[in-house]
Design an enzyme around this catalytic site. Structure first.
Site, mmCIF file in Angstrom:
data_model
loop_
_atom_site.group_PDB
_atom_site.id
_atom_site.type_symbol
_atom_site.label_atom_id
_atom_site.label_comp_id
_atom_site.label_asym_id
_atom_site.label_seq_id
_atom_site.Cartn_x
_atom_site.Cartn_y
_atom_site.Cartn_z
ATOM 1 N N HIS A 17 -25.331 9.497 -33.686
ATOM 2 C CA HIS A 17 -24.842 8.356 -31.658
ATOM 3 C C HIS A 17 -26.230 9.515 -31.417
ATOM 4 C CE1 HIS A 17 -20.796 8.572 -33.129
ATOM 5 N NE2 HIS A 17 -20.678 7.401 -32.906
ATOM 6 N N LYS A 41 -8.166 3.034 -32.450
ATOM 7 C CA LYS A 41 -8.680 3.910 -33.744
ATOM 8 C C LYS A 41 -7.872 5.171 -32.832
ATOM 9 C CE LYS A 41 -12.900 2.720 -35.330
ATOM 10 N NZ LYS A 41 -14.437 3.497 -34.539
ATOM 11 N N ARG A 90 -26.223 0.906 -39.140
ATOM 12 C CA ARG A 90 -26.235 1.398 -40.432
ATOM 13 C C ARG A 90 -26.473 0.509 -41.415
ATOM 14 N NH1 ARG A 90 -20.819 4.263 -39.622
ATOM 15 N NH2 ARG A 90 -20.154 2.657 -39.124
ATOM 16 N N SER A 128 -17.948 8.758 -38.440
ATOM 17 C CA SER A 128 -17.506 10.333 -37.149
ATOM 18 C C SER A 128 -15.792 9.792 -38.379
ATOM 19 C CB SER A 128 -16.706 9.389 -36.538
ATOM 20 O OG SER A 128 -18.142 9.000 -34.881
HETATM 21 N N1 COA Z 1 -25.115 7.889 -37.021
HETATM 22 C C1 COA Z 1 -24.269 7.532 -37.496
HETATM 23 N N2 COA Z 1 -22.422 6.820 -37.380
HETATM 24 C C2 COA Z 1 -22.433 6.269 -36.548
HETATM 25 C C3 COA Z 1 -23.741 5.029 -35.940
HETATM 26 C C4 COA Z 1 -24.724 6.348 -36.137
HETATM 27 N N3 COA Z 1 -25.797 5.753 -35.274
HETATM 28 N N4 COA Z 1 -23.194 4.808 -34.939
HETATM 29 C C5 COA Z 1 -22.198 4.291 -35.262
HETATM 30 N N5 COA Z 1 -21.837 5.160 -36.187
HETATM 31 C C6 COA Z 1 -19.810 5.372 -36.363
HETATM 32 C C7 COA Z 1 -19.123 6.178 -35.992
HETATM 33 O O1 COA Z 1 -19.393 7.647 -36.217
HETATM 34 C C8 COA Z 1 -18.190 4.978 -36.312
HETATM 35 O O2 COA Z 1 -17.464 5.841 -37.171
HETATM 36 P P1 COA Z 1 -15.792 6.219 -37.615
HETATM 37 O O3 COA Z 1 -15.228 3.463 -37.797
HETATM 38 O O4 COA Z 1 -15.654 6.094 -38.517
HETATM 39 O O5 COA Z 1 -15.479 5.840 -36.427
HETATM 40 C C9 COA Z 1 -18.458 3.470 -36.068
HETATM 41 O O6 COA Z 1 -19.924 4.334 -36.877
HETATM 42 C C10 COA Z 1 -17.989 2.817 -35.490
HETATM 43 O O7 COA Z 1 -18.331 3.363 -34.366
HETATM 44 P P2 COA Z 1 -19.115 3.576 -32.968
HETATM 45 O O8 COA Z 1 -20.010 2.822 -33.047
HETATM 46 O O9 COA Z 1 -18.368 4.060 -32.269
HETATM 47 O O10 COA Z 1 -18.276 1.364 -32.176
HETATM 48 P P3 COA Z 1 -16.469 1.664 -31.914
HETATM 49 O O11 COA Z 1 -16.686 0.405 -33.037
HETATM 50 O O12 COA Z 1 -16.088 2.764 -32.287
HETATM 51 O O13 COA Z 1 -16.510 1.435 -30.754
HETATM 52 C C11 COA Z 1 -16.601 -0.416 -29.469
HETATM 53 C C12 COA Z 1 -16.723 -0.083 -30.405
HETATM 54 C C13 COA Z 1 -16.285 0.787 -28.189
HETATM 55 C C14 COA Z 1 -17.619 -0.259 -28.341
HETATM 56 C C15 COA Z 1 -16.240 -2.045 -29.377
HETATM 57 O O14 COA Z 1 -15.043 -1.663 -29.886
HETATM 58 C C16 COA Z 1 -15.649 -2.060 -27.441
HETATM 59 O O15 COA Z 1 -16.532 -3.047 -26.905
HETATM 60 N N6 COA Z 1 -13.971 -2.447 -27.002
HETATM 61 C C17 COA Z 1 -13.744 -2.900 -25.672
HETATM 62 C C18 COA Z 1 -12.756 -4.301 -25.864
HETATM 63 C C19 COA Z 1 -13.959 -5.131 -25.448
HETATM 64 O O16 COA Z 1 -14.541 -4.812 -25.118
HETATM 65 N N7 COA Z 1 -13.638 -6.091 -27.120
HETATM 66 C C20 COA Z 1 -14.117 -7.248 -27.207
HETATM 67 C C21 COA Z 1 -15.684 -6.768 -28.093
HETATM 68 S S1 COA Z 1 -16.675 -8.265 -28.629
#
Ligand code: COA
Length: 159
Positions: A17, A41, A90, A128
């Site tokens: 991140h 989550k 990724r 994560s």
């Molecule tokens: N390197 C390593 N790992 C990474 C990474 C990187 N550069 N980028 C992301 N990851 C991992 C994270 O650790 C996470 O792992 P996990 O699934 O084991 O927890 C996974 O990739 C995805 O996480 P993240 O990038 O934090 O995104 P998310 O999918 O958890 O979050 C939101 C997504 C919050 C942005 C999205 O759900 C959202 O916009 N929610 C608000 C409601 C909304 O608008 N909904 C409509 C969406 S269309």
């Protein structure tokens, strides 16, 4: 002013991140890192704890701001005057989820573009959840997260 939004659940923030947010910050006047409050989550850290961690890690990055949001990301991004949503990709398997999310967000708010950065190869296999699992079982996560995060994660599992 070009404002980019880098949103996620950040539970916890990883070196992957931080790599994305550092690189993205070079392409915007201001990069706002948004910690999602309403994620499906199961979280280890509260939104406030994640904000505090991200604030300490990004101290000194002058155009980076940390905040939390609830509800639709596009609504928050629009209210903040952002022009783009930043996402890290990724692996190939991330693509379908990211593609659907980007198209849905664009349908909801056509003025917001989603910008993808390729995750650094060193972190592309990490997540994560994996990091939490390793820490829970006493493994070494020091090559995967900033030191402040390592200490905070280990403290959670030592209780
Ligand atoms: N390197 C390593 N790992 C990474 C990474 C990187 N550069 N980028 C992301 N990851 C991992 C994270 O650790 C996470 O792992 P996990 O699934 O084991 O927890 C996974 O990739 C995805 O996480 P993240 O990038 O934090 O995104 P998310 O999918 O958890 O979050 C939101 C997504 C919050 C942005 C999205 O759900 C959202 O916009 N929610 C608000 C409601 C909304 O608008 N909904 C409509 C969406 S269309």
């Amino acid at each position: 002013m070009h404002i980019g939004i880098y949103a996620g659940s950040f539970d916890p923030p990883t070196l992957g991140h931080i790599d994305i947010l550092k690189r993205a910050s070079r392409h915007f006047d201001r990069l706002v890192v948004c910690v999602a409050r309403n994620t499906s989550k199961q979280a280890l850290f509260s939104a406030d704890e994640k904000m505090a961690l991200l604030q300490s890690i990004t101290a000194g990055m002058e155009n980076v701001e940390i905040e939390q949001f609830e509800g639709l990301l596009v609504t928050h991004a629009k209210a903040r005057g952002a022009s783009a949503l930043v996402r890290g990709i990724r692996t190939f398997s991330d693509f379908e989820y990211e593609f659907r999310m980007a198209l849905t967000n664009r349908q909801l708010e056509p003025t917001l573009e989603t910008v993808f950065l390729m995750t650094d190869g060193a972190y592309a296999h990490q997540s994560s959840s994996l990091i939490k699992e390793i820490a829970m079982m006493g493994g070494d996560i020091s090559a995967m997260v900033p030191e402040a995060v390592r200490i905070a994660v280990q403290a959670k599992y030592q209780r």
